[in-house]
Design a protein around this motif. Structure first.
Motif, short mmCIF file in Angstrom:
data_model
loop_
_atom_site.label_atom_id
_atom_site.label_comp_id
_atom_site.label_asym_id
_atom_site.label_seq_id
_atom_site.Cartn_x
_atom_site.Cartn_y
_atom_site.Cartn_z
N LYS A 194 0.95 -1.53 -0.01
CA LYS A 194 0.58 -0.07 -0.10
C LYS A 194 0.80 1.05 -0.20
N ASP A 195 2.39 1.39 0.92
CA ASP A 195 2.63 2.45 0.70
C ASP A 195 3.82 2.16 -0.24
N LYS B 225 2.46 2.04 -3.46
CA LYS B 225 1.93 2.17 -4.36
C LYS B 225 0.98 3.74 -3.76
N LYS B 226 0.83 3.66 -2.25
CA LYS B 226 0.73 5.93 -2.63
C LYS B 226 1.97 6.67 -2.85
N SER C 195 -6.74 7.31 -6.19
CA SER C 195 -5.93 5.86 -5.25
C SER C 195 -6.92 4.79 -4.54
N CYS D 211 -6.84 4.15 -1.60
CA CYS D 211 -7.06 4.14 -0.49
C CYS D 211 -8.80 5.02 -0.03
N THR E 2 3.42 12.50 -6.79
CA THR E 2 4.41 11.68 -6.29
C THR E 2 5.44 11.52 -6.89
N SER F 91 -1.54 11.09 -8.24
CA SER F 91 -2.85 10.55 -7.10
C SER F 91 -3.37 11.12 -6.67
N HIS G 233 -7.32 11.24 -4.04
CA HIS G 233 -7.76 11.07 -3.16
C HIS G 233 -9.10 12.32 -2.60
N CYS H 115 -10.31 11.16 2.50
CA CYS H 115 -9.40 10.23 2.85
C CYS H 115 -8.30 10.47 3.58
N ASN I 209 -5.28 9.34 4.77
CA ASN I 209 -4.24 10.21 4.23
C ASN I 209 -4.16 10.91 4.23
N LEU J 202 -0.49 14.07 3.13
CA LEU J 202 0.04 14.68 2.55
C LEU J 202 0.36 15.86 2.50
#
Lengths: 48, 686
Positions: free
Chosen positions: B458-459, B461-462, B556, B558, B572, B578, B580, B584, B586, B590
């Motif tokens: 996941k990280d 991909k983030k 994303s 997530c 990124t 990405s 979101h 979200c 996350n 960010l």
């Protein structure tokens, strides 16, 4: 304390042990007794 | 100080053990039990002179050095722990310790009052219950009476005086009863020895306390014991005494058919004698009597090896010590000494409950045990595969406390997922606790590895990268070396368990990545992206990135944004933007990197399909899942995946992954699902 709960000496221990368990190696028990007695006699903590 | 030569003490300890029929090595160890602690003798000296077995026993009873511990209490508890661990290996260690304690208690009068109280308390709290647990009643009674004498001297002397006063009267009564019973047993041709005995002082005191009565109000101060040759004669003798005298209701216990956990077997019955005076009778075989007096020590036997004529000590019925080993096993992981003592004391004082399996086998469990305890007492796998229990033919929750005589059927399933962590709150036996803990240790590793992998993925991909970009064997090895992991699985397990954050591992891998990619100038990329002209061409995802054309845009995973959601873009490292949802979880993180946040919005003509996860909460019922699926499909929405589970409170949790076009469609699905019977909540996953 009942009389029969006190051993007068190592002989009583060996006698009782032999009565209860015929496989007792009395020589080894005697050796442990003599070893412990000598060690404790030489130690600072020789009386209780 | 008694002033006696020191050797008198070990001789008396050896004498007590000789009375318990112990072997040569135990007697030697008893004679030598203080030499390592009090003289210049070392354990190696003892190995050389008397062999491993004697030396190990002496080591087991030798106290630990005084310098290692901060407090006296801590040192004491560690001494106990050491002794019990040694005892787990060789039970003779504890027999020496009990004999040592008994002789110390017999000579307690030479010590100060403070020491008398402290030693008596320890005897009452630990050594007497231990003797009881090991079934060595001959030691137990004497330890209790001696400790009682020093802890409650007034009460002790009052009882002794009271017993002496009516002694003759009571002896005459018991002699008369014994004579009558002997006569009847002889008539029935039962070979038996009938003896009378005064009850122990501490047990009388306990009875007075329990029934709130005075000594005069306690009639069964004397008890009779009938020793016979076999079990059949036990029951025949019972029939005879019940014929002679009326049994007192509720005062009959058959420990022959259901032995105590400490192996004790006997029949106890209280009868009403002439003039209504009650008295207790215990009936057992000689063999049972030996076990009652010597307990675990009775099971030390010698076996002659006929071919070589060598003697060999063997432990008979070793499983009788299973409770101790289980406690020690459970305690291996306990760092806290107080917890160790508490568990041990609990084990020693534990009352028992007897339950039956459907096949009629009796299982003895600690009082308060549940079907889970029983399942583990039957077999580890029965415990792990348990899914339910029937108590007296009725389905009951598996956390129901069992009562004496319950018939308990454990229901298992091969597809059971294993124990639940909650079980640890309900189980009573150390055995069940140990096995559940062990299961988690094993199972959790696999689970943590999976979880760790997932978190790391996941990280990765983030930050807009792929696993293969970063997982080059040589870089991984650098990360493993840095954090001292032996394998990649160890690293994943550690991430999954939460011992290390995935970000730390990732940072290490990224460092290596950067080295190889000549430190890509991230700042430059960002500024280039930000300074480009505003173009409103949407990406394939239906998202327009403010001021940037043709850039890679990813929704994303997530938060799975949908057209209609408020969204935000994040630039990124080399993997485009990405997207979101603004809500979200996350995003907060960010936003702190302000220069990488970029405005994005949904293109008006966006027409695509997006994956959305929702969770349905409902009271479980038959057909629930099929109703959920039916409602979604009849509304013409596509289901990508379904995952269901039911909690122990029978709450069904259904996670559905759907393919939708926008937020309106999502709201429509949620409202449709909320109308299904027994559904009480439908939520979009964050």
């Amino acid at each position: 304390m009942k009389e029969d709960t006190v051993a007068k000496g190592i002989e009583d221990v060996i006698k009782l042990a032999k009565e209860k368990n015929r496989h007792i190696d009395s020589r080894k028990v005697m050796k442990a007794y003599n070893y412990a007695k000598a060690k404790h006699r030489r130690s600072k903590k020789n009386v209780r | 100080m008694s002033g006696e030569p020191y050797i008198i003490h070990p001789v008396q300890v050896a004498y007590i053990l000789a009375g318990l029929e112990l072997d040569t090595d135990t007697l030697c160890a008893a004679l030598l039990h203080d030499v390592v602690e009090d003289t210049d003798t070392t354990n190696e000296d003892l190995v050389k002179e008397f062999g491993e077995s004697v030396a190990e026993m002496v080591s087991g009873v030798t106290k630990l050095g005084k310098l290692q511990y901060t407090t006296k209490e801590e040192q004491q508890v560690e001494n106990y722990r050491k002794m019990f661990l040694a005892m787990g290996k060789d039970i003779r260690v504890i027999l020496i310790k009990l004999a040592d304690r008994l002789h110390n208690m017999r000579t307690l009068k030479y010590l100060s009052r403070d020491r008398q109280i402290a030693n008596s308390k320890e005897t009452m709290d630990l050594y007497a219950p231990l003797a009881n647990r090991l079934g060595i009643y001959s030691l137990k009674w004497e330890l209790e009476d001696l400790a009682f004498k020093y802890l409650y001297p007034d009460e002790f002397h009052e009882i002794v005086k009271g017993l002496d006063k009516k002694r003759d009267e009571r002896l005459a009564f018991i002699d008369m009863i014994m004579e009558e019973i002997r006569k009847q047993l002889k008539n029935a041709r039962i070979n038996a020895e009938v003896t009378g005995r005064a009850k122990h002082i501490y047990s009388i005191y306990r009875k007075m306390q329990r029934d709130n009565s005075t000594l005069d109000q306690i009639y069964d101060l004397f008890a009779l014991r009938i020793l016979v040759n076999n079990v059949r004669d036990c029951y025949a003798a019972l029939g005879i005494v019940h014929d002679l005298y009326t049994p007192m209701p509720g005062r009959f216990k058959d420990y022959i058919s259901v032995p105590k956990k400490n192996m004790y077997q006997s029949i106890h019955t209280t009868l009403i004698g002439p003039k209504g005076t009650p008295f207790e009778v215990q009936i057992r075989t000689w063999e049972m009597h030996r076990t009652a007096e010597f307990g675990i020590a009775a099971h030390w036997a010698y076996k002659e090896q006929s071919n070589k004529g060598k003697k060999k000590a063997v432990i008979v019925k070793e499983d009788k010590l299973a409770w101790l080993r289980e406690t020690l096993e459970w305690q291996k992981d306990t760092e806290n000494p107080d917890e160790f003592m508490n568990t041990l004391k609990k084990e020693l004082f534990e009352d028992e409950v007897h339950v039956f399996t459907p096949k009629g086998d009796i299982k003895v469990l600690p009082r308060g045990s549940t079907p889970i305890d029983l399942a583990y007492a039957i077999h580890e796998q029965v415990g792990h595969k348990m899914i339910g229990a029937k108590i007296n033919s009725k389905m009951m929750p598996i956390i129901t406390k069992l009562n004496n005589g319950d018939i308990v059927e454990i229901i298992t399933s091969d597809s059971a997922k294993g124990p639940s962590r909650d079980w640890l709150k309900f189980v009573k036996s150390s055995g069940a606790k140990t096995r559940i803990q062990q299961w988690f240790k094993k199972a959790q590793r696999a689970e943590n590895i999976e979880k760790g992998k997932e978190i790391l993925e996941k990280d990765i991909k983030k930050i807009g990268m792929k696993h293969s970009d970063l997982f080059k064997p040589e870089w991984v090895q650098i990360a493993l070396d840095r954090y001292k992991y032996n394998s990649v699985d160890d690293m994943y397990a550690s991430i999954g368990f939460g011992a290390i954050s995935a970000a730390k591992i990732l940072a290490r891998l990224l460092e290596e990545y950067k080295k190889e990619h000549k430190e890509e100038d991230l700042e430059k990329t960002i500024s280039e992206l930000a300074n480009k002209k505003t173009i409103t061409k949407p990406s394939k995802t239906g998202v327009v990135v403010e001021g940037i054309d043709n850039c890679l845009v990813k929704l994303s995973k997530c938060c799975n944004p949908l057209p209609g959601d408020q969204i935000i873009g994040y630039i990124t490292k080399g993997r485009g933007v990405s997207v979101h949802r603004t809500d979200c979880v996350n995003v907060k993180e960010l936003i702190s990197e302000d220069n990488r946040i970029i405005d994005v919005y949904w293109a008006n003509e966006a027409k695509s399909h997006y994956s959305v996860e929702i969770t349905v909460y409902a009271n479980d019922r038959q057909g629930l899942l099929s109703d959920v699926i039916k409602e979604v499909t009849s509304a013409k929405f596509n289901i990508l995946g379904v995952n269901t589970k039911t909690t122990k409170e029978r709450i069904a949790i259904i996670e559905v992954t759907l393919e939708l076009e926008n937020l309106d469609e999502l709201n429509k699905v949620i409202n449709t699902l909320k109308r299904i019977e027994s559904v009480y909540e439908v939520k979009r996953n964050k």
